[in-house]
Design an enzyme around this catalytic site. Structure first.
Site, PDB file in Angstrom:
ATOM      1  CG  LEU A 101       8.463  31.684  35.809  1.00  0.00           C
ATOM      2  CD1 LEU A 101      10.015  31.531  35.649  1.00  0.00           C
ATOM      3  CD2 LEU A 101       7.524  30.556  35.364  1.00  0.00           C
ATOM      4  CG  ASP A 102       4.509  29.063  41.263  1.00  0.00           C
ATOM      5  OD1 ASP A 102       5.869  29.152  41.735  1.00  0.00           O
ATOM      6  OD2 ASP A 102       3.811  28.359  40.639  1.00  0.00           O
ATOM      7  NE  ARG A 103       6.510  34.041  47.807  1.00  0.00           N
ATOM      8  CZ  ARG A 103       6.715  35.153  48.138  1.00  0.00           C
ATOM      9  NH1 ARG A 103       7.863  35.808  48.521  1.00  0.00           N
ATOM     10  NH2 ARG A 103       5.773  36.137  48.127  1.00  0.00           N
ATOM     11  CB  THR A 105       7.833  28.434  39.451  1.00  0.00           C
ATOM     12  OG1 THR A 105       6.634  27.531  39.748  1.00  0.00           O
ATOM     13  CG2 THR A 105       8.345  27.671  37.843  1.00  0.00           C
ATOM     14  NE  ARG A 188       4.048  25.608  41.461  1.00  0.00           N
ATOM     15  CZ  ARG A 188       5.080  25.117  42.094  1.00  0.00           C
ATOM     16  NH1 ARG A 188       4.932  23.963  42.752  1.00  0.00           N
ATOM     17  NH2 ARG A 188       6.417  25.757  42.094  1.00  0.00           N
TER      18      ARG A 188
END
Length: 236
Positions: A101-103, A105, A188
C-alpha cells in the site's frame, strides 16, 4: 531444528546472543524449567523471559496500516515495521508485506514469512479481489462504472488495458472499487484516467478477508481459516 537456531531465526538475537539467553536460564518450558541448547520442545511450550514465543514460521498477520507509513524496511521515513514488535524485522525469513500500500493509503495489509503463500496471493493468476474505498476531489460523473468494467481502460504509459473492475458509488465523491490487479498506484491512476483525483484511499478487504474493526495501527495473527478466506473472493 536446534533451539538456538530456532530462536535466532525468530529474531531473538544472533546465535551467540541466544546462547547467552539459554545460559542465563531465560529460556524455559511452560513450567518455568530452564531449557538447554539441545532441547526440542514444541513451539507453544517455549518461553523467553516468561513470555510465549512470537508466532511460528509461516505466520500471517493482518495490519491496519495508517497513512504516512511505507511498506519497506529501509525507507528514510516511517515504515510499517514500526507498528510491529521489533523482532519481526529480524526474523529469517523476514515477515514481509504481501504486496504494497502506498504511503498515503490506509487499511488492510497482510504480512507473512511464508514465501510461497505470499507469491500465490500476489500472483495475477489468483485473481484475488482487493476492495478499496476512495474519497474523490470531484463528484462522480456517472460514467466511471462502465469505464472501469469495460476491460478496455488504459492507464497512462502502459500498453495493456486493465482487467474489468467493479465500482459502487457511495456518495457524490465517494466510491468502493474492487480490482483483481495490483499495478503501480492503480486505483489512483484509474480515477485520474477518468478525470478525477483520489484524495484519500482505504483498502477494506483482500479476497474474502475483511479488515473489520481492527483499530488503525494495530495488527493480529490470522488463523488458518482466515488465511484460506483470502482465496474465497476472486474476480471473473
Amino acid at each position: 531444528m536446534k533451539l538456538v537456531r530456532r530462536l535466532a531465526n525468530l529474531g531473538y538475537g544472533s546465535r551467540r546472543q541466544v546462547e547467552a539467553l539459554l545460559r542465563d536460564g531465560r529460556v524455559t518450558d511452560a513450567g518455568s524449567a530452564p531449557l538447554d541448547a539441545e532441547a526440542q520442545p514444541e513451539h507453544e511450550a517455549i518461553r523467553v523471559d516468561g513470555q510465549p514465543l512470537d508466532p511460528p514460521p509461516g505466520a500471517v498477520l493482518m495490519l491496519h496500516k495508517p497513512a504516512g507509513f511505507t511498506c519497506s524496511t529501509s525507507d528514510p521515513g516511517r515504515v510499517v515495521y514500526e507498528l510491529l514488535p521489533p523482532r519481526f524485522r529480524l526474523r529469517n525469513p523476514i515477515i514481509a508485506p504481501v504486496g504494497r500500500l502506498d504511503r498515503d493509503t490506509t487499511g488492510l495489509l497482510l504480512l507473512t514469512d511464508d514465501g510461497p503463500l505470499l507469491h500465490r496471493i500476489i500472483s495475477p493468476k489468483s485473481r484475488i479481489l482487493k476492495v478499496y474505498e476512495a474519497t474523490l476531489a470531484r463528484d462522480l460523473s456517472g460514467e466511471e462504472a462502465a469505464a472501469f468494467a469495460s476491460g478496455t481502460l488504459m492507464l497512462r504509459s502502459e500498453t495493456t488495458p486493465l482487467e474489468p473492475a467493479v465500482l459502487e458509488p457511495l456518495g457524490p465523491r465517494k466510491a468502493r472499487l474492487a480490482v483483481t490487479e495490483g499495478r503501480y498506484h492503480q486505483v489512483r491512476r484509474m480515477f485520474a484516467a477518468v478525470g478525477n483525483h483520489v484524495e484519500a484511499l482505504h483498502r477494506s478487504a483482500v479476497g474474502g478477508l475483511a479488515l473489520g474493526d481492527l483499530a488503525e495501527g494495530k495488527w493480529r495473527l490470522l488463523d488458518p481459516a482466515e488465511v484460506s478466506s483470502v482465496f474465497n473472493s476472486v474476480g471473473p
